[in-house]
Design a protein around this motif. Structure first.
Motif, short mmCIF file in Angstrom:
data_model
loop_
_atom_site.label_atom_id
_atom_site.label_comp_id
_atom_site.label_asym_id
_atom_site.label_seq_id
_atom_site.Cartn_x
_atom_site.Cartn_y
_atom_site.Cartn_z
N LEU A 157 0.82 -1.21 0.00
CA LEU A 157 0.00 0.00 0.00
C LEU A 157 0.85 1.26 0.00
O LEU A 157 0.58 2.21 -0.74
CB LEU A 157 -0.93 -0.02 1.22
N VAL A 158 1.92 1.25 0.81
CA VAL A 158 2.74 2.46 0.97
C VAL A 158 3.71 2.65 -0.20
O VAL A 158 3.72 3.69 -0.87
CB VAL A 158 3.50 2.42 2.31
N PHE A 159 4.54 1.63 -0.45
CA PHE A 159 5.65 1.79 -1.40
C PHE A 159 5.26 1.54 -2.85
O PHE A 159 5.93 2.05 -3.75
CB PHE A 159 6.81 0.87 -1.01
N SER A 160 4.22 0.77 -3.08
CA SER A 160 3.84 0.46 -4.46
C SER A 160 2.65 1.28 -4.93
O SER A 160 2.68 1.85 -6.03
CB SER A 160 3.52 -1.04 -4.59
N ILE A 161 1.61 1.35 -4.12
CA ILE A 161 0.37 2.02 -4.55
C ILE A 161 0.43 3.53 -4.27
O ILE A 161 0.17 4.34 -5.16
CB ILE A 161 -0.84 1.38 -3.86
N ARG A 162 0.78 3.91 -3.05
CA ARG A 162 0.79 5.33 -2.70
C ARG A 162 1.99 6.07 -3.29
O ARG A 162 1.84 7.11 -3.94
CB ARG A 162 0.78 5.48 -1.18
#
Length: 319
Positions: A157-162
């Protein structure tokens, strides 16, 4: 050394046979049979007993469990690992396609966690009772407590999507098969898989360094006027790493077999996910082949750890 090696190899052969027999027996105790997973329910209901028996005969599923086990074992001893019951593809080809991906992920996670865990553990021991030690100890407890699937989803969620820094999943993109081109795909799952091991190695390294600090040979080294860094890293570090080496060596087989969660979260095409699918479908040849590899890896790791421990610590004698 030769007598020890021969004795260990004989013990490994016996343990390998017993382990494989137990795994095969447990698979046989599962409800249903592979045909119930291979054939849809409607077709299965329309088949008569003769047709079902003919299919079982074709797949080698007739006969008692011991008979089928020794038939499988005889094939393995002759280099015939059989075919997948679900796809008909040779087991060797399936393992050859998936094992490199799992080894790549497991070795990367093991390398990262070994370096980070050892360094952080040594720093924590040398800074005992200070803020650095408290922070690292708290981080180690968190690393051992947070479930891998949760940490993986948070990192995605943090490093790939956001942030969009790293790929969402997969191992390779068409036209980018080189290792350094695939490295962004490997980094995140390797870090998540190695997080738990990093915490464990850090705690072991810290405890071992603190234990070694009270040994007589370190006091002797200090009394000779050696600088503190040389006492800790040349003399103490070598002995303190023995339990850490055991932990690292035994975790590699476990990481290979236990990487199914990470492979699922990051859509990594490895052998762990396939193993779970094979167990659910009672795909005996595939399950036994993967189990055989896991058992061999564990036994060889134990043997190599004994040799390496004896090489690093002169007090250890192999008998």
């Amino acid at each position: 050394m030769l007598a020890y090696t021969i004795r260990r190899l004989l013990i490994m052969i016996v343990m390998l046979f017993i382990s494989c027999f137990l795994i095969y027996s447990c698979l046989n105790l599962m409800p249903g049979d592979p045909l119930s997973y291979m054939v849809d329910q409607e077709t299965w209901g329309e088949m008569n007993d003769a047709q079902k028996d003919a299919m079982r005969e074709t797949l080698g599923l007739n006969g008692s469990m011991p008979e089928r086990f020794f038939i499988w074992l005889g094939g393995v001893l002759h280099g015939d690992f059989g075919y997948s019951l679900s796809s008909g593809v040779p087991i060797v080809d399936i393992v050859a396609d998936t094992l490199p991906a799992t080894l790549e992920l497991s070795l990367a996670a093991l390398l990262l966690s070994s370096v980070l865990g050892t360094l952080l553990g040594v720093v924590s021991a040398l800074r005992k009772g200070r803020l650095t030690d408290h922070v690292l100890t708290l981080g180690g407890l968190l690393g051992m407590s947070v479930p891998q699937f949760f940490l993986g989803l948070v990192c995605l969620l943090v490093f790939s999507i956001r942030l969009g820094w790293l790929p969402v999943g997969g191992r390779v993109v068409a036209g980018q098969e080189a290792f350094f081109q695939r490295l962004p795909h490997l980094l995140l799952p390797a870090l998540v898989l190695g997080a738990f091991l990093t915490a464990g190695i850090m705690r072991y390294a810290r405890a071992s360094m603190l234990d070694a600090a009270n040994k007589d040979f370190l006091r002797t080294a200090r009394s000779k006027g050696l600088p503190e860094w040389k006492v800790n890293f040349v003399h103490g570090f070598r002995v303190a790493m023995n339990p850490v080496i055991v932990l690292i060596g035994m975790r590699l087989p476990m990481m290979i077999g236990g990487s199914v969660v990470i492979e699922t979260v990051f859509q990594w095409p490895g052998i762990g996910k396939m193993f779970v699918t094979a167990v659910r479908g009672q795909n005996y040849p595939l399950v036994m082949m993967i189990a055989l590899l896991m058992i061999l890896a564990t036994m060889l790791s134990s043997f190599l750890i004994d040799l390496l421990t004896a090489a690093m610590d002169p007090r250890v004698r192999l008998a």
